[in-house]
Design a protein around this motif. Structure first.
Motif, PDB file in Angstrom:
ATOM      1  N   GLN A  61      17.564   5.777  -6.260  1.00 30.19           N
ATOM      2  CA  GLN A  61      16.909   6.707  -5.347  1.00 30.19           C
ATOM      3  C   GLN A  61      15.558   6.182  -4.872  1.00 30.19           C
ATOM      4  N   ASN A  62      14.999   5.177  -5.549  1.00 26.24           N
ATOM      5  CA  ASN A  62      13.723   4.585  -5.157  1.00 26.24           C
ATOM      6  C   ASN A  62      13.970   3.217  -4.525  1.00 26.24           C
ATOM      7  N   PHE A  63      13.423   3.002  -3.358  1.00 27.15           N
ATOM      8  CA  PHE A  63      13.566   1.694  -2.711  1.00 27.15           C
ATOM      9  C   PHE A  63      12.288   1.424  -1.918  1.00 27.15           C
ATOM     10  N   PRO A  64      11.879   0.174  -1.917  1.00 32.90           N
ATOM     11  CA  PRO A  64      10.586  -0.161  -1.305  1.00 32.90           C
ATOM     12  C   PRO A  64      10.646  -0.157   0.217  1.00 32.90           C
ATOM     13  N   ALA A  65       9.460   0.000   0.782  1.00 37.18           N
ATOM     14  CA  ALA A  65       9.360  -0.109   2.239  1.00 37.18           C
ATOM     15  C   ALA A  65       9.716  -1.518   2.682  1.00 37.18           C
ATOM     16  N   TRP A  66      10.178  -1.617   3.918  1.00 38.58           N
ATOM     17  CA  TRP A  66      10.599  -2.875   4.528  1.00 38.58           C
ATOM     18  C   TRP A  66      11.888  -3.421   3.912  1.00 38.58           C
ATOM     19  N   SER A  67      12.584  -2.613   3.134  1.00 34.76           N
ATOM     20  CA  SER A  67      13.911  -3.036   2.648  1.00 34.76           C
ATOM     21  C   SER A  67      14.867  -3.110   3.829  1.00 34.76           C
TER      22      SER A  67
END
Length: 393
Positions: free
Chosen positions: A33-39
């Protein structure tokens, strides 16, 4: 190894896509549920990605490669984790297949139903294949969330099939009622049922799914239900046969009467000449048949008796017919006074009634010499030449 693990983990977090081993699933939920920006989010051409957070849909992305940043995708502002300075997004990502899913087997008991034709309560069972497509991924995810486990295609399709089976029961009953068919005879309605199943699935439309096509399917019953339906249908068929036989007999009788009427009409017109002659002939034949049936014998004498009775009856019928004719003016003995046929006034003989002006019947004229009846305007007797002015001796 630590550096390699970090690199592998970083690559995994930066690339988001449906794994190859889960390509067959209608719905695939990304495990993190957590993913970094610019993925980089990769969505195949036959699917879309639905972002879901706190019980509601945040947004939907179409097929293609997307860089997850708030600059490119404005709705990502709703899922930014502020504690990380805006570098991490928190959301559930569902990959929903939008291409048709074919050859899906379904089947099982439909539930208790009242047979529209026989009134028997039975529990039909249906088995077959169908194809479906997700038409509204957002509505589908809202209805689907909490219904099936992640990566469990059977659970997802089982939920859809359950909704479909609810529509099958209603559609089957309505079609059999319209067609006046028993559930046992629904086998002959396969094509109509297939179209009806596709057209009538409101529960599936409510969750964003549409049935595209029905494959082969069969409808069957338990042995007990089938025996009861067969027996009830046999009774109805027997009753219908009785009705058909009665209708055929009534039509045959009506045809016979029509033929008799036509024959009698032709006989009256071409042979008898008028109804009196026809009635006389019928009376003579009826009298002869009646006496023959009751044993009147005597050879020629018997036949003479039969003919005499027949002629007598014919004369009586002819007299009865004549008695129904319009009344003639009545004359008093001697021809001096007459009755008007319209107003009934008694008056001396003349051409017109003195009370109402109706034409009066003229008294008959007879020859003073030979007694022959003469025309009203004759001056001499056509039989003996005696003048009308001559006095009767």
């Amino acid at each position: 190894m630590g550096v390699i693990d970090f690199v592998k983990k970083g690559v995994r977090e930066m690339m988001i896509a449906r794994p190859d081993q889960f390509k067959h699933l209608v719905v695939y939920k990304h495990p993190d549920q957590n993913f970094p920006a610019w993925s980089q989010l990769t969505i195949d051409s036959d699917e879309c990605a639905v972002f879901f957070k706190d019980g509601r849909v945040v947004g939907v992305l179409p097929p293609g490669r997307h860089t997850l940043s708030t600059q490119n995708i404005p709705f990502l502002n709703n899922i930014v984790n502020r504690f990380t300075g805006g570098d991490v997004f928190i959301s559930e990502i569902y990959f929903v297949k939008t291409a048709p899913v074919r050859s899906l087997p379904f089947g099982g008991p439909i539930g208790d139903m009242i047979d529209p034709l026989t009134g028997e309560q039975v529990t039909p069972r249906i088995f077959g294949e169908m194809s479906l497509v997700v038409t509204d991924p957002v509505r589908f995810i809202v209805g689907y969330t909490g219904q099936a486990a992640q990566g469990d295609n059977d659970a997802i399709l089982g939920w859809i099939k359950g909704l479909f089976m609810n529509g099958v029961k209603t559609t089957l009953g309505e079609l059999c009622e319209v067609e006046q068919k028993s559930l046992l005879q629904a086998v002959s309605l396969t094509t109509k049922l297939a179209h009806a199943f596709v057209a009538n699935a409101p529960e599936l439309n409510d969750v964003g799914v549409r049935i595209l096509q029905m494959g082969q399917f069969t409808l069957n019953f338990s042995d007990e239900d089938r025996q009861r339906l067969v027996a009830a249908n046999a009774e109805i068929a027997k009753a219908n046969r009785g009705v058909k036989v009665a209708e055929a007999a009534a039509k045959a009788r009506q045809f016979e009467l029509d033929q008799k009427y036509s024959q009698d009409a032709r006989y009256v017109q071409n042979l008898a000449g008028n109804y009196q002659n026809y009635a006389a002939g019928q009376a003579m034949m009826g009298a002869g048949q009646g006496m023959a049936a009751h044993g009147v014998e005597g050879g020629v004498a018997g036949a003479g008796v039969q003919m005499a009775l027949g002629v007598s009856m014919a004369n009586q019928m002819a007299a009865a017919m004549q008695s129904q004719a319009a009344p003639q003016p009545q004359f008093t003995p001697g021809g001096a006074m007459v009755l008007c046929p319209k107003c009934g006034s008694r008056q001396p003989a003349g051409k017109f009634c003195a009370e109402c002006g109706t034409a009066l019947a003229q008294p008959k004229k007879f020859c003073a010499g030979c007694g022959q009846e003469m025309a009203a305007s004759a001056k001499f007797c056509a039989n003996c030449g005696t003048s009308v002015a001559a006095e009767r001796p």
